[in-house]
Write an enzyme that holds these catalytic residues in place. Structure first.
Site, PDB file in Angstrom:
ATOM      1  CB  ALA A 152      -0.930   0.004   1.208  1.00 25.19           C
ATOM      2  CB  VAL A 153       2.319   3.333  -2.477  1.00 23.06           C
ATOM      3  CG1 VAL A 153       3.206   4.573  -2.499  1.00 23.06           C
ATOM      4  CG2 VAL A 153       3.162   2.074  -2.644  1.00 23.06           C
ATOM      5  CB  THR A 158       7.898  14.421  -0.525  1.00 21.84           C
ATOM      6  OG1 THR A 158       7.828  13.008  -0.253  1.00 21.84           O
ATOM      7  CG2 THR A 158       8.080  15.164   0.801  1.00 21.84           C
ATOM      8  CG  HIS A 160       8.989   8.522  -0.699  1.00 23.82           C
ATOM      9  ND1 HIS A 160      10.260   8.073  -0.923  1.00 23.82           N
ATOM     10  CD2 HIS A 160       8.356   7.529  -0.015  1.00 23.82           C
ATOM     11  CE1 HIS A 160      10.414   6.870  -0.396  1.00 23.82           C
ATOM     12  NE2 HIS A 160       9.267   6.515   0.155  1.00 23.82           N
TER      13      HIS A 160
END
Length: 227
Positions: A152-153, A158, A160
């Site tokens: 899970a992102v 940012t 990132h």
């Protein structure tokens, strides 16, 4: 005096326009020097759609005829032949509150489709970025018919998020291609935690369960048809 070259002759193949009461025509229309010569009375290049089958209807009919051809062999994986198939599940620990739910959905689905618990192996990695290399190693081991990749992102303040999400996707794809074993992408890429929770057992379902179904079908396809 230079002779004038005759204008080119263009051949137009009609693909969609045809009359409802006529069979498909193999005739063509030739355009020479700006004037057209219609070789068949069954063809029309009018902008009016009156009296003609729509392009979508023609395409659907042609596709249906192709599918029904006896000589065409259709192959697909099965969801009712899970016995004997072995699966690895690579799970990212980052955002564990989400990935645990995805893992539960995947395991429950495997059990529902007769995959034995001893044929499921779970490997934990720090984050979604690390999934690819582990999935490739597992695929090359020869022990598994498919590898699930769960993570899970969630977008932050940012860039990132973009780096990890793109790397996770390309890593799983590379693992599948390089190992020759289906590595299934089950990494959520969400804007916020609410989206992630909705997709890990909430109102949008459980994407871990969906990933397991994909793994079952691909494993069956490779095992029973593509060996």
């Amino acid at each position: 005096m230079k002779s004038l070259a005759s204008p080119p002759c263009l051949r137009l193949i009609p693909t969609a326009h045809r009359q409802l009461n006529s069979r498909q025509s193999s005739s063509a229309c030739y355009i020479h020097g700006g004037s057209s010569v219609n070789k068949s009375n069954n063809l029309s290049f009018s902008s009016s759609t009156s009296g003609f089958a729509s392009p979508l209807a023609v395409e659907k009919e042609l596709r249906s005829s192709f599918v029904q051809t006896a000589a065409v062999r259709h192959v697909t994986g099965s969801l009712i032949r899970g016995e004997g198939l072995r699966f690895a599940i690579v799970v990212a620990r980052f955002n564990e509150v989400v990935t645990k739910l995805l893992l539960e959905g995947a395991i429950e689905t495997f059990k529902k489709y007769s995959v034995r618990e001893e044929d499921i192996e779970v490997i934990w990695v720090p984050g979604s970025f690390e999934i690819g290399v582990v999935a490739q190693n597992l695929g090359k081991s020869g022990k598994f018919h498919a590898v699930l990749c769960i993570g899970a992102v969630i977008r932050g303040d940012t860039t990132h998020y973009d780096a990890v999400a793109n790397s996770a996707a390309s890593g799983v794809l590379s693992a599948s291609i390089n190992s020759g074993v289906p590595c299934i992408f089950g990494v959520l890429t969400c804007e916020d935690m609410d989206q992630a929770l909705n997709r890990s057992g909430g109102k949008a379902g459980n994407k871990g369960a969906e990933t397991a179904l994909t793994a079952l079908e691909m494993a069956s396809l490779f095992e029973h048809h593509l060996k």
